[in-house]
Design a protein around this motif. Structure first.
Motif, PDB file in Angstrom:
ATOM      1  N   GLU A 188       0.826  -1.203   0.000  1.00 10.63           N
ATOM      2  CA  GLU A 188       0.000   0.000   0.000  1.00 10.63           C
ATOM      3  C   GLU A 188       0.864   1.259   0.000  1.00 10.63           C
ATOM      4  OE1 GLU A 188      -3.191  -0.124  -0.545  1.00 10.63           O
ATOM      5  OE2 GLU A 188      -3.017  -2.310  -0.568  1.00 10.63           O
ATOM      6  N   LYS A 219      -8.925 -12.729  -5.577  1.00  8.55           N
ATOM      7  CA  LYS A 219      -9.592 -11.426  -5.669  1.00  8.55           C
ATOM      8  C   LYS A 219      -8.620 -10.296  -5.374  1.00  8.55           C
ATOM      9  CE  LYS A 219     -13.541  -8.734  -4.026  1.00  8.55           C
ATOM     10  NZ  LYS A 219     -12.732  -7.511  -3.780  1.00  8.55           N
ATOM     11  N   ARG A 220      -7.798 -10.485  -4.360  1.00  9.80           N
ATOM     12  CA  ARG A 220      -6.815  -9.454  -4.043  1.00  9.80           C
ATOM     13  C   ARG A 220      -5.822  -9.288  -5.194  1.00  9.80           C
ATOM     14  NH1 ARG A 220      -4.313  -6.196  -0.628  1.00  9.80           N
ATOM     15  NH2 ARG A 220      -2.055  -6.286  -0.364  1.00  9.80           N
ATOM     16  N   LEU A 267      -6.347  -9.685  -8.369  1.00 12.28           N
ATOM     17  CA  LEU A 267      -7.000  -8.929  -9.432  1.00 12.28           C
ATOM     18  C   LEU A 267      -7.219  -7.477  -9.032  1.00 12.28           C
ATOM     19  CD1 LEU A 267      -9.627 -11.562 -10.644  1.00 12.28           C
ATOM     20  CD2 LEU A 267      -7.312 -11.154 -11.497  1.00 12.28           C
ATOM     21  N   ASP A 268      -7.576  -7.249  -7.765  1.00  8.60           N
ATOM     22  CA  ASP A 268      -7.800  -5.880  -7.288  1.00  8.60           C
ATOM     23  C   ASP A 268      -6.510  -5.072  -7.317  1.00  8.60           C
ATOM     24  OD1 ASP A 268     -10.459  -6.438  -6.879  1.00  8.60           O
ATOM     25  OD2 ASP A 268     -10.295  -6.672  -4.698  1.00  8.60           O
ATOM     26  N   VAL A 269      -5.418  -5.668  -6.852  1.00  3.41           N
ATOM     27  CA  VAL A 269      -4.137  -4.960  -6.825  1.00  3.41           C
ATOM     28  C   VAL A 269      -3.646  -4.692  -8.241  1.00  3.41           C
ATOM     29  CG1 VAL A 269      -1.693  -5.169  -6.196  1.00  3.41           C
ATOM     30  CG2 VAL A 269      -3.469  -5.766  -4.531  1.00  3.41           C
ATOM     31  N   THR A 270      -3.777  -5.686  -9.116  1.00  2.00           N
ATOM     32  CA  THR A 270      -3.374  -5.499 -10.508  1.00  2.00           C
ATOM     33  C   THR A 270      -4.146  -4.347 -11.142  1.00  2.00           C
ATOM     34  OG1 THR A 270      -2.847  -7.855 -10.735  1.00  2.00           O
ATOM     35  CG2 THR A 270      -3.199  -6.618 -12.758  1.00  2.00           C
ATOM     36  N   THR A 271      -5.438  -4.305 -10.894  1.00  2.00           N
ATOM     37  CA  THR A 271      -6.280  -3.243 -11.444  1.00  2.00           C
ATOM     38  C   THR A 271      -5.897  -1.887 -10.869  1.00  2.00           C
ATOM     39  OG1 THR A 271      -8.112  -4.788 -11.794  1.00  2.00           O
ATOM     40  CG2 THR A 271      -8.665  -2.452 -11.649  1.00  2.00           C
ATOM     41  N   LYS A 272      -5.647  -1.825  -9.579  1.00  2.00           N
ATOM     42  CA  LYS A 272      -5.269  -0.562  -8.937  1.00  2.00           C
ATOM     43  C   LYS A 272      -3.942  -0.054  -9.492  1.00  2.00           C
ATOM     44  CE  LYS A 272      -4.559   1.498  -4.355  1.00  2.00           C
ATOM     45  NZ  LYS A 272      -4.590   1.244  -2.878  1.00  2.00           N
TER      46      LYS A 272
END
Length: 304
Positions: free
Chosen positions: A143, A174-175, A177-182
């Motif tokens: 982060e 899910k994390r 994919l979320d981190v990759t997207t962010k």
């Protein structure tokens, strides 16, 4: 001077030398990209690497190897109780698989001295990182890292990101994919590989991958797809670039990394998008005709 900064991991690479012998080299996705960027970049472009290493002799050897290739490793954090990670390459024909030992990798601690990192980020024209850079960081450091990239990059500098999705490095899909997207949403240039994107996000075509990342805010996207067309998307215009057939393929390790390095360096040299993609395709084609991730500059067939 203009510079490209890579942030990530370098590991000890072991590949078969025959008769139960192993050949030791150094490699890692971001490091590989910097190696090939250095090979293609004009002399006035500096190539810099931020990672973390131990205080052991092999860490010294790793940094010396990077410096021998023209990659500046100044102010690399040294972590007393850590060592470089290690991996082995297993070949089935030209296709490769890997075994990793990185639980105590020093590179996981590369955000622990953030002052050094943010100083390098603020000075760089291009800041390059990958999904592996993100996956190996402890959650709190991840982060800090993403927030710092947005905060400390200079006006006009470019964030370049290869999602390089490796599910085995994540405890939670899910994390991942979320981190990759962010991370992609922060980036100006995204350099995915279609096989990864299809598996992780369910994209039907490389064009779908390109559009998804453009919709997140990427200025331009280049989707690598092995022997199939390389897809480029910018300003809502999609272009495809065929890949010349390659004979004598022996090891596809670092195909994508070498493409990224040559592409970024060519753009920084002032080349057009098409010329940069062609240079990247040629570089990857040369690399996969040799064993291991890192090959000597003189094996790339570049003009002196």
């Amino acid at each position: 001077m203009t510079s490209i900064l890579g942030i990530g991991e370098c590991m000890i690479e072991l590949s078969s030398a025959g008769d139960d012998l192993w050949r030791q080299r150094f490699s890692g996705d971001v490091f590989n990209t910097l190696w090939y960027a250095r090979a293609h970049a004009n002399a006035e472009i500096e190539t810099k690497f931020h990672t973390a290493v131990g205080i052991d002799p092999i860490s010294d050897q790793m940094l010396a190897f990077a410096e021998s290739g023209g990659i500046d490793c100044a102010d690399t954090p040294r972590i007393a109780d850590r060592r470089p990670g290690l991996y082995t390459i297993h070949l089935n024909g030209a296709e490769r698989s890997f075994s990793y030992w990185r639980d105590t990798s020093a590179a996981q601690m590369m955000v622990r001295e953030p002052g050094q990192l943010w100083s390098k980020v603020s000075d760089a024209k291009v800041v390059y990182f990958s999904g592996i850079s993100l996956a190996i960081l402890p959650p709190e450091d991840l982060e800090i890292f993403l927030a710092g990239l947005a905060q400390y990059k200079s006006d006009g500098s470019i964030l370049a990101f290869d999602p390089n999705i490796r599910p085995h490095l994540w405890n939670d899909t899910k994390r991942m994919l979320d981190v990759t997207t962010k991370a992609a949403a922060l980036s100006d240039l995204v350099l995915p590989s279609f096989e990864d994107e299809q598996t992780a996000f369910g994209d039907a075509t490389p064009e779908d991958s390109a559009k998804r990342y453009a919709d997140l805010g990427a200025d331009h996207v280049v989707v690598k797809n092995g022997e199939a067309e390389t897809i480029h998307l910018q300003d809502d215009v999609i272009s495809g670039f065929s890949v010349a057939p390659i004979e004598g393929v022996v090891d596809t390790t670092a195909a994508g990394d070498s493409f990224n390095g040559a592409y970024i360096a060519s753009l920084m040299n002032g080349s057009t998008i098409e010329a940069s993609i062609r240079a990247a395709q040629r570089c990857a084609g040369n690399v996969i005709c040799h064993k291991g991730a890192i090959i000597p500059f003189d094996a790339l067939g570049l003009k002196a």
